[in-house]
Design a protein around this motif. Structure first.
Motif, PDB file in Angstrom:
ATOM      1  N   LEU A  23       0.801  -1.215   0.000  1.00 47.33           N
ATOM      2  CA  LEU A  23       0.000   0.000   0.000  1.00 47.33           C
ATOM      3  C   LEU A  23       0.835   1.266   0.000  1.00 47.33           C
ATOM      4  O   LEU A  23       0.663   2.135  -0.845  1.00 47.33           O
ATOM      5  CB  LEU A  23      -0.915  -0.012   1.223  1.00 47.33           C
ATOM      6  CG  LEU A  23      -1.802   1.213   1.411  1.00 47.33           C
ATOM      7  CD1 LEU A  23      -2.804   1.305   0.283  1.00 47.33           C
ATOM      8  CD2 LEU A  23      -2.503   1.172   2.741  1.00 47.33           C
ATOM      9  N   PHE A  24       1.721   1.415   0.947  1.00 41.89           N
ATOM     10  CA  PHE A  24       2.475   2.654   1.093  1.00 41.89           C
ATOM     11  C   PHE A  24       3.963   2.389   0.940  1.00 41.89           C
ATOM     12  O   PHE A  24       4.509   1.501   1.584  1.00 41.89           O
ATOM     13  CB  PHE A  24       2.276   3.259   2.494  1.00 41.89           C
ATOM     14  CG  PHE A  24       0.869   3.629   2.828  1.00 41.89           C
ATOM     15  CD1 PHE A  24       0.035   4.174   1.881  1.00 41.89           C
ATOM     16  CD2 PHE A  24       0.398   3.433   4.112  1.00 41.89           C
ATOM     17  CE1 PHE A  24      -1.262   4.535   2.211  1.00 41.89           C
ATOM     18  CE2 PHE A  24      -0.894   3.793   4.452  1.00 41.89           C
ATOM     19  CZ  PHE A  24      -1.725   4.342   3.501  1.00 41.89           C
ATOM     20  N   HIS A  31       6.951   7.828   5.677  1.00 39.54           N
ATOM     21  CA  HIS A  31       6.590   9.057   4.964  1.00 39.54           C
ATOM     22  C   HIS A  31       6.438  10.229   5.922  1.00 39.54           C
ATOM     23  O   HIS A  31       6.881  11.349   5.616  1.00 39.54           O
ATOM     24  CB  HIS A  31       5.285   8.853   4.195  1.00 39.54           C
ATOM     25  CG  HIS A  31       5.471   8.261   2.833  1.00 39.54           C
ATOM     26  ND1 HIS A  31       6.279   8.847   1.873  1.00 39.54           N
ATOM     27  CD2 HIS A  31       4.949   7.152   2.261  1.00 39.54           C
ATOM     28  CE1 HIS A  31       6.242   8.114   0.769  1.00 39.54           C
ATOM     29  NE2 HIS A  31       5.460   7.079   0.983  1.00 39.54           N
ATOM     30  N   VAL A  62       0.943  11.235   3.672  1.00 35.43           N
ATOM     31  CA  VAL A  62       0.392   9.932   3.264  1.00 35.43           C
ATOM     32  C   VAL A  62      -0.888  10.069   2.445  1.00 35.43           C
ATOM     33  O   VAL A  62      -1.421   9.072   1.957  1.00 35.43           O
ATOM     34  CB  VAL A  62       0.119   9.019   4.478  1.00 35.43           C
ATOM     35  CG1 VAL A  62       1.417   8.714   5.215  1.00 35.43           C
ATOM     36  CG2 VAL A  62      -0.897   9.635   5.426  1.00 35.43           C
ATOM     37  N   ASP A  65      -1.280   8.395  -1.085  1.00 37.42           N
ATOM     38  CA  ASP A  65      -1.638   6.977  -1.064  1.00 37.42           C
ATOM     39  C   ASP A  65      -3.114   6.794  -0.738  1.00 37.42           C
ATOM     40  O   ASP A  65      -3.777   5.901  -1.276  1.00 37.42           O
ATOM     41  CB  ASP A  65      -0.785   6.227  -0.044  1.00 37.42           C
ATOM     42  CG  ASP A  65       0.603   5.902  -0.580  1.00 37.42           C
ATOM     43  OD1 ASP A  65       0.715   5.639  -1.786  1.00 37.42           O
ATOM     44  OD2 ASP A  65       1.561   5.921   0.202  1.00 37.42           O
ATOM     45  N   LYS A  68      -5.336   6.964  -3.667  1.00 35.06           N
ATOM     46  CA  LYS A  68      -5.388   5.756  -4.497  1.00 35.06           C
ATOM     47  C   LYS A  68      -6.473   4.807  -4.022  1.00 35.06           C
ATOM     48  O   LYS A  68      -7.242   4.277  -4.829  1.00 35.06           O
ATOM     49  CB  LYS A  68      -4.042   5.020  -4.466  1.00 35.06           C
ATOM     50  CG  LYS A  68      -2.939   5.692  -5.239  1.00 35.06           C
ATOM     51  CD  LYS A  68      -1.733   4.792  -5.373  1.00 35.06           C
ATOM     52  CE  LYS A  68      -1.076   4.467  -4.055  1.00 35.06           C
ATOM     53  NZ  LYS A  68       0.148   3.658  -4.216  1.00 35.06           N
ATOM     54  N   TYR A  69      -6.537   4.582  -2.723  1.00 35.52           N
ATOM     55  CA  TYR A  69      -7.356   3.500  -2.204  1.00 35.52           C
ATOM     56  C   TYR A  69      -8.632   3.950  -1.516  1.00 35.52           C
ATOM     57  O   TYR A  69      -9.643   3.252  -1.563  1.00 35.52           O
ATOM     58  CB  TYR A  69      -6.529   2.628  -1.260  1.00 35.52           C
ATOM     59  CG  TYR A  69      -5.406   1.941  -1.999  1.00 35.52           C
ATOM     60  CD1 TYR A  69      -5.684   0.873  -2.849  1.00 35.52           C
ATOM     61  CD2 TYR A  69      -4.099   2.378  -1.901  1.00 35.52           C
ATOM     62  CE1 TYR A  69      -4.668   0.244  -3.554  1.00 35.52           C
ATOM     63  CE2 TYR A  69      -3.079   1.755  -2.604  1.00 35.52           C
ATOM     64  CZ  TYR A  69      -3.366   0.687  -3.428  1.00 35.52           C
ATOM     65  OH  TYR A  69      -2.376   0.077  -4.134  1.00 35.52           O
ATOM     66  N   GLU A  76      -4.112   8.628  -9.824  1.00 36.53           N
ATOM     67  CA  GLU A  76      -3.068   8.704  -8.802  1.00 36.53           C
ATOM     68  C   GLU A  76      -2.074   7.555  -8.890  1.00 36.53           C
ATOM     69  O   GLU A  76      -0.885   7.717  -8.604  1.00 36.53           O
ATOM     70  CB  GLU A  76      -3.712   8.732  -7.413  1.00 36.53           C
ATOM     71  CG  GLU A  76      -2.744   8.951  -6.262  1.00 36.53           C
ATOM     72  CD  GLU A  76      -2.117  10.334  -6.290  1.00 36.53           C
ATOM     73  OE1 GLU A  76      -0.894  10.418  -6.036  1.00 36.53           O
ATOM     74  OE2 GLU A  76      -2.819  11.317  -6.568  1.00 36.53           O
ATOM     75  N   HIS A  80       3.235   7.055  -8.511  1.00 33.36           N
ATOM     76  CA  HIS A  80       4.006   6.557  -7.378  1.00 33.36           C
ATOM     77  C   HIS A  80       5.133   5.605  -7.769  1.00 33.36           C
ATOM     78  O   HIS A  80       5.862   5.145  -6.898  1.00 33.36           O
ATOM     79  CB  HIS A  80       3.076   5.846  -6.394  1.00 33.36           C
ATOM     80  CG  HIS A  80       2.048   6.756  -5.786  1.00 33.36           C
ATOM     81  ND1 HIS A  80       2.089   7.159  -4.467  1.00 33.36           N
ATOM     82  CD2 HIS A  80       0.961   7.346  -6.333  1.00 33.36           C
ATOM     83  CE1 HIS A  80       1.052   7.962  -4.239  1.00 33.36           C
ATOM     84  NE2 HIS A  80       0.352   8.087  -5.348  1.00 33.36           N
ATOM     85  N   HIS A 149       6.124  13.269  -0.530  1.00 32.84           N
ATOM     86  CA  HIS A 149       5.684  11.873  -0.645  1.00 32.84           C
ATOM     87  C   HIS A 149       6.266  11.211  -1.891  1.00 32.84           C
ATOM     88  O   HIS A 149       6.791  10.094  -1.816  1.00 32.84           O
ATOM     89  CB  HIS A 149       4.160  11.812  -0.707  1.00 32.84           C
ATOM     90  CG  HIS A 149       3.640  10.420  -0.896  1.00 32.84           C
ATOM     91  ND1 HIS A 149       3.192   9.647   0.154  1.00 32.84           N
ATOM     92  CD2 HIS A 149       3.531   9.634  -2.003  1.00 32.84           C
ATOM     93  CE1 HIS A 149       2.833   8.459  -0.299  1.00 32.84           C
ATOM     94  NE2 HIS A 149       3.027   8.431  -1.614  1.00 32.84           N
ATOM     95  N   ASP A 153       8.715   7.992  -2.386  1.00 39.54           N
ATOM     96  CA  ASP A 153       8.453   6.842  -3.248  1.00 39.54           C
ATOM     97  C   ASP A 153       9.648   6.552  -4.153  1.00 39.54           C
ATOM     98  O   ASP A 153      10.015   5.400  -4.385  1.00 39.54           O
ATOM     99  CB  ASP A 153       7.222   7.096  -4.108  1.00 39.54           C
ATOM    100  CG  ASP A 153       5.917   6.906  -3.348  1.00 39.54           C
ATOM    101  OD1 ASP A 153       5.968   6.578  -2.149  1.00 39.54           O
ATOM    102  OD2 ASP A 153       4.851   7.081  -3.959  1.00 39.54           O
ATOM    103  N   HIS A 159       9.923   0.666  -5.962  1.00 39.41           N
ATOM    104  CA  HIS A 159       9.032   1.531  -6.738  1.00 39.41           C
ATOM    105  C   HIS A 159       9.640   1.914  -8.081  1.00 39.41           C
ATOM    106  O   HIS A 159       9.016   2.635  -8.862  1.00 39.41           O
ATOM    107  CB  HIS A 159       8.679   2.786  -5.941  1.00 39.41           C
ATOM    108  CG  HIS A 159       7.545   2.590  -4.992  1.00 39.41           C
ATOM    109  ND1 HIS A 159       6.352   3.267  -5.074  1.00 39.41           N
ATOM    110  CD2 HIS A 159       7.408   1.749  -3.943  1.00 39.41           C
ATOM    111  CE1 HIS A 159       5.540   2.870  -4.116  1.00 39.41           C
ATOM    112  NE2 HIS A 159       6.168   1.947  -3.406  1.00 39.41           N
TER     113      HIS A 159
END
Length: 339
Positions: A23-24, A31, A62, A65, A68-69, A76, A80, A149, A153, A159
């Motif tokens: 996820l992050f 972060h 954060v 992120d 995104k979810y 988005e 990342h 952020h 990443d 990443h």
């Protein structure tokens, strides 16, 4: 003493329970500390302004992120990462260096699939510089925190690789292990003090960071693969009383404490190095945007009362940061909550 209640995370947590294990980048813990340490690294004219809004800079770190979810913002996702292998085997210098050149060469479908990270960093840098020129306080804070952020990443090696979760080498789950479990377990001993920021060329520096990060991806994967092969299978993961592998709140398998220690030791400070590099990068980019904007007096955007109210806490934090340490503040613990 500054603290953040875990209860503030409960509404967000409901959305995150179904998110994938990666996820992050750096997790919430990493972060938030990247942005906080970067604020403290700034020279006085900038530091005063950003410290007046340190809570926002930490929490917003954060939010990219969460976009995104929590709200499923499809635009988005590709911001990342960059799967460099998808762009061919040649040196990075053969790739479009600027965002304008990248958008001219590649169609949106490829960039959405393989990532936009280095070019989006450049876009954000341009917007931050313009916001500083215009003296738009809310824009400055929002763009700077988000830029921190994306720079974080960029310094998470996985990443920058198509093998982002070790899925191509039989190491699925290594992403969360590297960036969250290790960071939450050992990060309290990391030194986050960095040098005073310097003016950088955003295009050249972005690609330098991407190259440095990508070079570490194969190393961290190889070390984990070799260590796993030399470790009894029963010793790889933490198990509950019924012998079932423990999982964290995001359904990631939790590696056993001894195995986590062995991996962290074998990485020879790689995790700490990458976090420190991300911190230095955030400070450098924010500082460069300010210089390129003509060094506006951002502190004038706040009242004297706001600045005076924060002065004592700022002094306390600067004293601690001389030793690379933070005041006591909490972050959502991805690997403390198990089921």
């Amino acid at each position: 003493m500054l603290t953040f209640s875990r209860r503030r995370w409960l509404p967000v947590l409901a959305f995150l329970l179904v998110a994938p294990s990666f996820l992050f980048a750096w997790g919430t813990w990493g972060h938030q500390r990247i942005n906080r340490a970067a604020v403290l690294a700034l020279p006085a004219p900038l530091r005063t302004f950003f410290y007046n809004h340190i809570d926002f800079m930490v929490e917003e770190s954060v939010v990219p992120d969460l976009r995104k979810y929590s709200i499923n913002d499809r635009a988005e996702f590709p911001r990342h990462f960059i799967d460099l292998e998808d762009f061919g085997p040649g040196p990075l210098s053969q790739l479009p260096q600027t965002s304008q050149a990248a958008y001219a060469r590649y169609d949106a479908a490829l960039l959405d699939k393989s990532g936009r990270l280095p070019w989006y960093i450049q876009d954000m840098m341009g917007k931050l510089t313009q916001a500083m020129k215009n003296g738009r306080k809310d824009d400055i804070l929002f763009l700077a925190a988000d830029l921190g952020h994306y720079l974080g990443d960029a310094m998470q090696p996985l990443h920058t690789s198509a093998n982002h979760d070790g899925q191509l080498t039989g190491q699925k789950g290594v992403h969360a292990f590297f960036e969250s479990q290790l960071v939450e377990r050992f990060g309290k001993d990391y030194n986050f003090r960095v040098a005073e920021p310097r003016v950088i060329d955003p295009v050249a520096e972005t690609w330098r960071l991407i190259a440095q990060s990508h070079a570490a991806a194969d190393t961290l994967l190889l070390i984990e693969k070799q260590l796993a092969a030399a470790t009894p299978a029963a010793a790889l993961y933490a198990v509950d009383a019924q012998g079932q592998v423990k999982k964290n709140v995001f359904n990631s398998q939790i590696h056993s404490p001894p195995y986590a220690l062995s991996y962290h030791t074998a990485l020879r400070h790689m995790v700490e190095r990458q976090l420190r590099t991300a911190t230095q990068a955030a400070a450098n980019y924010w500082y460069t945007a300010w210089v390129n904007a003509g060094k506006p007096d951002l502190a004038a955007l706040d009242t004297d009362y706001t600045t005076r109210s924060n002065a004592k806490n700022l002094k306390q934090e600067l004293r601690l940061m001389q030793k690379g340490q933070f005041v006591d503040f909490s972050s959502f613990p991805e690997f403390e909550i198990v089921k």
